[in-house]
Write an enzyme that holds these catalytic residues in place. Structure first.
Site, PDB file in Angstrom:
ATOM      1  N   SER A 427      77.652 -55.485 -46.417  1.00 17.16           N
ATOM      2  CA  SER A 427      79.042 -55.957 -46.381  1.00 17.16           C
ATOM      3  C   SER A 427      79.999 -54.806 -46.130  1.00 17.16           C
ATOM      4  O   SER A 427      81.167 -55.030 -45.848  1.00 17.16           O
ATOM      5  CB  SER A 427      79.393 -56.665 -47.679  1.00 17.16           C
ATOM      6  OG  SER A 427      79.212 -55.794 -48.757  1.00 17.16           O
ATOM      7  N   HIS A 448      76.806 -60.582 -41.550  1.00 19.45           N
ATOM      8  CA  HIS A 448      77.397 -60.543 -42.891  1.00 19.45           C
ATOM      9  C   HIS A 448      77.738 -61.954 -43.368  1.00 19.45           C
ATOM     10  O   HIS A 448      78.685 -62.567 -42.895  1.00 19.45           O
ATOM     11  CB  HIS A 448      78.646 -59.643 -42.863  1.00 19.45           C
ATOM     12  CG  HIS A 448      79.327 -59.537 -44.182  1.00 19.45           C
ATOM     13  ND1 HIS A 448      80.674 -59.312 -44.319  1.00 19.45           N
ATOM     14  CD2 HIS A 448      78.837 -59.637 -45.449  1.00 19.45           C
ATOM     15  CE1 HIS A 448      80.980 -59.287 -45.603  1.00 19.45           C
ATOM     16  NE2 HIS A 448      79.885 -59.485 -46.298  1.00 19.45           N
ATOM     17  N   GLU A 460      80.188 -63.222 -40.435  1.00 16.56           N
ATOM     18  CA  GLU A 460      80.829 -62.108 -39.742  1.00 16.56           C
ATOM     19  C   GLU A 460      79.733 -61.380 -38.959  1.00 16.56           C
ATOM     20  O   GLU A 460      78.787 -60.851 -39.538  1.00 16.56           O
ATOM     21  CB  GLU A 460      81.462 -61.178 -40.789  1.00 16.56           C
ATOM     22  CG  GLU A 460      82.516 -60.253 -40.269  1.00 16.56           C
ATOM     23  CD  GLU A 460      83.201 -59.459 -41.394  1.00 16.56           C
ATOM     24  OE1 GLU A 460      82.574 -59.231 -42.461  1.00 16.56           O
ATOM     25  OE2 GLU A 460      84.353 -59.058 -41.205  1.00 16.56           O
ATOM     26  N   ASN A 498      86.243 -57.789 -45.555  1.00 16.97           N
ATOM     27  CA  ASN A 498      86.388 -56.980 -46.758  1.00 16.97           C
ATOM     28  C   ASN A 498      87.529 -55.973 -46.642  1.00 16.97           C
ATOM     29  O   ASN A 498      88.135 -55.597 -47.638  1.00 16.97           O
ATOM     30  CB  ASN A 498      85.071 -56.286 -47.110  1.00 16.97           C
ATOM     31  CG  ASN A 498      84.147 -57.256 -47.834  1.00 16.97           C
ATOM     32  OD1 ASN A 498      84.603 -58.296 -48.304  1.00 16.97           O
ATOM     33  ND2 ASN A 498      82.876 -56.949 -47.897  1.00 16.97           N
TER      34      ASN A 498
END
Ligand SMILES: C[C@H](O)CC(=O)SCCNC(=O)CCNC(=O)[C@H](O)C(C)(C)COP(=O)(O)OP(=O)(O)OC[C@H]1O[C@@H](n2cnc3c(N)ncnc32)[C@H](O)[C@@H]1OP(=O)(O)O
Length: 724
Positions: A427, A448, A460, A498
């Site tokens: 991540s 991800h 992702e 993130n």
């Protein structure tokens, strides 16, 4: 049809005297104004012609219609293309088609959604295939059924079921539609047209009833019962989406038809439809609709004419929460999966997790035991790489440890076939680093997933400069098959989602250290429409994860990190979130969260370490200020992500925020929302706070430049660059 016409209908009159009118507007036969006017022309013609006894309406390429052309709403919202209220719904559909002196039958295959189903309901009977999907999903777009659906559906299936279908936007399949009374017969695709033709002639010859749905009354509940059903629906709608008014407007429109009669209902529907189409909610949700479909259009990748290669077998490394969730997602879409772990115990636990994920579906009645057995049989465990010889894709989902991942990828290069896609579910870690010890950079890619991976809708896809377009196309295809919305992003710490998440928690910590209240922040953010506030979320993911991911950002972006010791201090005291029953909240046996007065002690300690003092202005923050001080830093980071080319386009970040962070889709996603407030406004507020509270709030160059020019944050990057 003129060369610029957006779709049309074609009419063929058979020797049996049936005119078959077919909607032709690929890919989903949506109802553009051109299609609707062509439909009216064909219908008028059929009514005039002496050789036509009855009419069948159908759609080309085995799809009835996906509904009104959503691209046409843009023009309506700008005041263009506006037919007079009720023209289509009352004058054309009700007074011309439904009231015609020749009967019509809808022959439905594939889709009959929104306006598509509404046209079918105007017909005097409906025949469908078993796999056809019939529904009114307009509420998902922030509008209501505007071609009479609010009036006819309750009259065909009863008020209770109609409200359920409209409020959940969920379609029903042919067989269920038949049981409900929405369609009159279910036949195979091959028999569809002939059955519909015969049915239409039977109506002419009075062998079958000639029913105008609008005036049916037998399915409508008595008034007292109807009022109870409407009340229940209102309560549910308020509970499910407290910020949304359009479901309530829709219920009012349905009620009007029940109380004052269907024509009054139709008129109210037309007015409400016009108002709702122009609402911010509709604009936002329609933006999300197209943005979601736009994520699979990646310049330089999906425009090269590459066909996805078939992925027949997948291996997953690591049976932890993520690995087992990914395995579940894959086997649910019929991919055979090998799950590799380091020892028997871990392997058993991993497989147990996958089983539990599936069993929860069985318990909820969403999966049969037979399907469970079939699905789980697709999963095989392994402790070595021997069975990796014929896998087409590997997804590594082990702990976030760079050297471990490097070793794994070196091993994968040795054991997997040379065409195999080598994906990592990291991540935060730079993919170049992960693949450093291999010569397979062109097939290394990030996949991800978000936890729980078999539930969360976003994937992702992270590409490095070396990842080959073919591998990206392959993974996009896997995403489609496992029903995830993919967003293709570039490689950097935290990627897109993130990175946007990082300032969200940081802003909340900054506010609290300067005197704002933890619970007030969470309340304001939840009211704004997030599933939970930043502190409740920290408790859910656990402080261990929060600290680990946070430290990645502290290392990589020190100039814009707000350093707070609040979470580490609490963790030292064995308060690490929900799993320890104590975090920012206290948790009871039923995982219900309640505020903890003890929290003050930790906040004061953290404040002393940071050396900040309480700012009276931040103690009494309004909800609006809380929202802006928390989300404008997210917007700022999203702008950096765009400026660095990590995201291809702003709409991809809107989807990432809505599906990865839980940002309310009815606000259109993070950049769309910021643009609705204006780049100048966002910039000026960040600038003001950066002077008071430091560089954490400092607006980035991209934002500054857009604000200076007064341009939206979402306009394409080239435009921004050309202004530099
Ligand atoms: C007055 C009325 O009451 C108002 C209405 O009818 S509003 C419209 C109601 N209808 C809907 O909400 C249905 C919207 N569409 C969908 O849910 C899905 O597209 C679908 C189930 C029809 C098909 O799904 P799927 O096969 O996965 O294809 P999908 O990728 O979504 O769509 C294919 C293309 O058709 C377009 N499309 C789908 N429905 C459309 C519509 N109603 N209008 C315009 N374009 C539409 C998509 O944008 C996409 O375009 P692209 O290829 O350029 O990206």
């Amino acid at each position: 049809m003129g060369s610029k016409a957006k779709g049309r209908t074609v009419m063929e009159v058979g020797a049996d005297g049936v005119a078959v009118i077919t909607i032709v507007h690929p890919p989903v036969n949506s109802l553009s104004f051109d299609v609707l006017s062509s439909l009216k022309e064909n219908f008028d013609q059929a009514l005039r012609r002496d050789d036509v006894k009855a009419i069948v309406i159908t759609g080309a390429s085995r799809k009835f219609s996906g509904g009104f052309d959503i691209t046409a709403f843009g023009g309506i919202q700008q005041g263009k293309d506006l037919p007079k209220p009720g023209f289509i719904s009352v004058e054309v559909l009700t007074d011309t088609l439904e009231a015609a002196r020749k009967p019509s039958v809808a022959a439905i295959d594939g889709l009959a959604l929104g306006g598509g189903l509404e046209i079918a309901m105007i017909c005097h009977a409906r025949i469908s295939t078993p796999t056809a999907q019939l529904g009114l999903p307009e509420l998902q777009l922030g509008i209501l059924p505007g071609f009479g659906g609010t009036q006819r559906l309750p009259r065909l299936v009863g008020l209770s079921k109609a409200l359920e279908m409209i409020l959940t936007s969920k379609p029903v399949k042919g067989e269920e539609a038949c049981t409900l009374g929405l369609v009159d017969a279910v036949v195979s695709s091959d028999e569809l047209l002939n059955t519909a033709r015969r049915w239409a002639l039977d109506i002419v010859e009075r062998r079958r009833p000639w029913v105008a749905s609008l005036y049916k009354t037998d399915k409508i509940e008595p008034l007292g019962e109807a009022r109870e059903i409407l009340k229940f629906a209102r309560d549910q709608a308020r509970k499910r989406a407290p910020n949304l008014t359009h479901p309530l407007v829709c219920i009012d429109v349905v009620e009007e038809g029940i109380v004052s009669g269907p024509r009054a209902g139709l008129l109210k529907e037309s007015q409400a439809s016009e108002e709702l189409t122009r609402s911010d909610t509709a604009k936002s949700l329609m933006h999300i609709f197209f943005a979601q479909r736009g994520t699979t259009k990646v310049p330089g990748v999906t425009d090269l004419g590459l066909a996805p290669r078939q992925v027949k077998k997948v291996a997953i490394l690591g049976g932890g929460l993520m690995g087992s969730g990914i395995a579940t997602a894959l086997i649910l879409s019929n991919y055979p999966v090998i799950l590799k772990e380091v020892n028997e115990k871990f392997l058993e636990t991993g497989i147990g997790r996958v089983k539990a994920n599936l069993q929860s579906r069985v318990k909820k009645g969403n999966m049969t035991q037979e399907k469970f057995e079939k699905t789980i049989s697709l999963l095989k465990g392994s402790l070595d790489y021997e069975s990796f010889k014929d896998v087409d894709m590997v997804i590594e989902a082990v702990i976030e440890n760079v050297s471990l991942k490097q070793q794994i990828f070196a091993d994968l290069e040795r054991y997997c076939p040379p065409h195999c896609i080598l994906a990592s579910n990291t991540s935060t870690i730079d993919l170049n680093l992960i693949g450093e010890k291999t010569r397979s950079q062109d097939r290394i890619i990030g996949a991800h997933f978000f936890s729980p991976a078999h539930v969360m809708p976003l994937l992702e896809i992270v590409r490095t400069k070396q990842t080959s377009p073919q591998v990206i196309v392959d993974l996009l295809n896997v995403a489609r098959k496992i029903r995830k919305t993919p967003v293709v992003v570039g490689n950097c710490t935290g990627f897109a989602v993130n990175r946007m998440f990082f300032p969200y928690t940081q802003a909340a910590l900054l506010l609290v250290e300067h005197g704002a209240d933890v619970y007030q922040i969470d309340k304001a953010i939840t009211k704004f429409g997030m599933p939970m506030g930043p502190f409740r979320l920290c408790d859910l993911v656990g402080f261990g994860v929060a600290i680990a991911t946070g430290s990645q950002f502290v290392q990589n972006f020190p100039e814009r990190t707000y350093r707070s010791m609040l979470i580490p201090l609490m963790q030292e005291d064995k308060r690490a979130g929900e799993t320890t029953r104590k975090g920012f909240y206290l948790y009871n046996d039923k995982r219900k969260a309640s505020p903890d007065p003890e929290l003050k002690k930790y906040i004061e300690k953290a404040r002393n370490i940071s050396g900040v003092t309480i700012d009276p202005k931040l103690v009494k923050l309004s909800e609006k200020d809380i929202i802006e001080m928390t989300f404008f830093p997210v917007v700022n980071e999203a702008c950096r992500v765009l400026a660095e080319g990590i995201a291809v386009k702003a709409a991809d970040l809107d989807i990432s925020a809505a599906m990865g962070m839980g940002f309310p889709p009815y606000r259109g996603g993070i950049i769309f929302w910021a643009d609705s407030l204006g780049s100048k406004y966002v910039y000026s507020r960040l600038e003001e706070w950066s002077k008071l509270y430091g560089d954490f709030f400092k607006p980035c160059a991209y934002l500054a430049e857009r604000a200076a020019k007064g341009t939206p944050l979402s306009s394409p990057l080239e435009q921004a660059k050309s202004r530099l």
